[in-house]
Design an enzyme around this catalytic site. Structure first.
Site, PDB file in Angstrom:
ATOM      1  N   TYR A   1       0.845  -1.205   0.000  1.00  0.00           N
ATOM      2  CA  TYR A   1       0.000   0.000   0.000  1.00  0.00           C
ATOM      3  C   TYR A   1       0.875   1.247   0.000  1.00  0.00           C
ATOM      4  O   TYR A   1       1.679   1.457   0.895  1.00  0.00           O
ATOM      5  CB  TYR A   1      -0.869  -0.053   1.263  1.00  0.00           C
ATOM      6  CG  TYR A   1      -1.963   0.964   1.377  1.00  0.00           C
ATOM      7  CD1 TYR A   1      -1.687   2.300   1.653  1.00  0.00           C
ATOM      8  CD2 TYR A   1      -3.296   0.592   1.276  1.00  0.00           C
ATOM      9  CE1 TYR A   1      -2.706   3.227   1.797  1.00  0.00           C
ATOM     10  CE2 TYR A   1      -4.319   1.501   1.419  1.00  0.00           C
ATOM     11  CZ  TYR A   1      -4.023   2.826   1.682  1.00  0.00           C
ATOM     12  OH  TYR A   1      -5.030   3.739   1.833  1.00  0.00           O
TER      13      TYR A   1
ATOM     14  N   TYR B   1      -6.598   4.322  -6.533  1.00  0.00           N
ATOM     15  CA  TYR B   1      -6.654   4.310  -5.074  1.00  0.00           C
ATOM     16  C   TYR B   1      -8.015   3.765  -4.674  1.00  0.00           C
ATOM     17  O   TYR B   1      -8.974   4.503  -4.515  1.00  0.00           O
ATOM     18  CB  TYR B   1      -6.458   5.719  -4.509  1.00  0.00           C
ATOM     19  CG  TYR B   1      -6.560   5.768  -3.001  1.00  0.00           C
ATOM     20  CD1 TYR B   1      -5.506   5.329  -2.207  1.00  0.00           C
ATOM     21  CD2 TYR B   1      -7.707   6.243  -2.372  1.00  0.00           C
ATOM     22  CE1 TYR B   1      -5.593   5.374  -0.825  1.00  0.00           C
ATOM     23  CE2 TYR B   1      -7.800   6.285  -0.991  1.00  0.00           C
ATOM     24  CZ  TYR B   1      -6.745   5.857  -0.223  1.00  0.00           C
ATOM     25  OH  TYR B   1      -6.831   5.886   1.148  1.00  0.00           O
TER      26      TYR B   1
END
Length: 393
Positions: free
Chosen positions: A292, A343
């Site tokens: 991430y 995202y």
């Protein structure tokens, strides 16, 4: 090994997602996006959506399980879990929670998902909730520390200072994500390559973060289907088995304001050892990583805390040639990740890990039988996930 493990007990048999949009540009409401992704995951698995009996998500996803069940015509809902806190740190924990429900006999078929429509509900990258200042914001806002880049930049700068990490290491992470996005037609940044000169010339957001060190803001949804391992081969595609999962945080990791004992940390000092212990493997066994990126510096910190290199070795390890598929030492974010695919609060990373295990990624790693997903760094609680092919079990 005791029975208190998820290793080899649950498998991902379906993945699905919507188109990904720049923030505020989705033509669909958030709930509809969630439904589209879930239906796509069911179609990928060859599963009747009415067979779902559980849902799992994180970060207070607004698409409630009971409402999803009604919209999908589900026969009965048996499990509904939500991972507390941590923002994108919960993307792997949500999968673990859904898998735990199956392993405990609380559900047979769980969908794990995340949906975002920032045009409908507000942007993640802007400061909200400032009408009444309390909690951590009461300490930060008088000093002008408002947005996520400002808050996390200080932690990364400390890490870089303590270990001599140069800007080029962060740049390599961004370049790898954009490199992989050029092979991925789903990626928002597909057809928009990034090179070192463009990265270096981009504006500062909050040092040490250039524009390209920061994740995008997008609308869309993504979902996976989980079933017990003994059912995994009944579905349309090669299953990806849960090898290990872990979540949590270390001592006083959530201390306010910015005074946790391990300040220059991604938050995986206790989580990564638990992950490897459940999986029964070591860092050298991992062939590909989806980590991430809220910001590139957090990736550097997280990779070190997962044992791929010592912090002082970051400058040597984090080079573009080491991070790209198929030949790199550790292919990273092979769909483009939060920086260049989309995202989706990190959940797109889980789907890409499944593709790697299946062998269907647009940037396939040479070693993909074991794929690691690292949830959002520098938050609490954080979480991790290891997926593997059957021959690893």
């Amino acid at each position: 090994m005791t029975n208190r493990t998820l290793r080899g007990r649950v498998a991902v048999v379906g993945i699905g997602e919507t188109a990904y949009y720049r923030h505020g540009q989705s033509p669909d409401a958030e709930f509809k996006l969630a439904l589209k992704a879930i239906l796509a995951a069911c179609a990928d698995a060859g599963l009747d959506p009415r067979e779902i009996d559980g849902f799992a998500s994180y970060s207070d996803d607004r698409s409630e399980a009971s409402r999803l069940a009604a919209a999908l015509g589900i026969h009965r809902l048996r499990s509904a879990t939500m991972q507390w806190g941590g923002g994108g740190g919960g993307c792997a924990a949500a999968v673990a929670n859904g898998a735990a429900a199956i392993a405990a006999g609380l559900a047979d078929c769980v969908v794990v998902f995340r949906a975002l429509a920032q045009g409908q509900h507000g942007r993640f990258g802007q400061v909200g909730g400032i009408d009444t200042i309390s909690g951590e914001k009461a300490y930060l806002m008088p000093h002008g520390v408002l947005s996520p880049p400002q808050r996390f930049a200080m932690r990364v700068r400390r890490f870089m200072h303590e270990h001599g990490v140069r800007q080029e290491a962060l740049r390599a992470i961004a370049l790898a994500s954009y490199h992989h996005a050029q092979a991925n037609p789903r990626a928002v940044m597909h057809g928009k390559p990034l090179d070192a000169a463009k990265y270096d010339a981009s504006r500062w957001i909050a040092e040490p973060f250039h524009l390209y060190d920061c994740c995008m803001e997008n609308d869309g949804a993504a979902a996976i289907v989980l079933v017990a391992a003994e059912r995994a081969k009944d579905f349309a595609h090669k299953p990806a088995y849960l090898l290990g999962a872990a979540s949590g945080s270390g001592f006083r990791a959530g201390a306010h304001p910015h005074n946790a004992p391990r300040y220059a940390s991604a938050g995986f000092d206790t989580v990564a050892p638990d992950l490897y212990a459940m999986a029964g493997i070591a860092p050298a066994d991992v062939g590909v990583v989806q980590s991430y990126e809220n910001f590139t510096g957090g990736v550097a910190m997280a990779l070190a805390e997962h044992g791929f290199f010592e912090p002082g070795e970051a400058n040597d390890f984090l080079s573009l040639e080491n991070l790209v598929a198929p030949t790199g030492r550790l292919p990273l974010n092979t769909s483009g990740g939060n920086l260049a695919e989309c995202y989706m609060h990190g959940f797109e990373l889980v789907l890409e890990a499944v593709r790697q295990v299946r062998g269907s990624s647009t940037s396939q790693a040479a070693r993909s039988d074991v794929a690691l997903v690292i949830g959002g760094p520098m938050v609490t609680p954080a979480s991790d996930l290891l997926l593997a092919s059957e021959n690893v079990l």
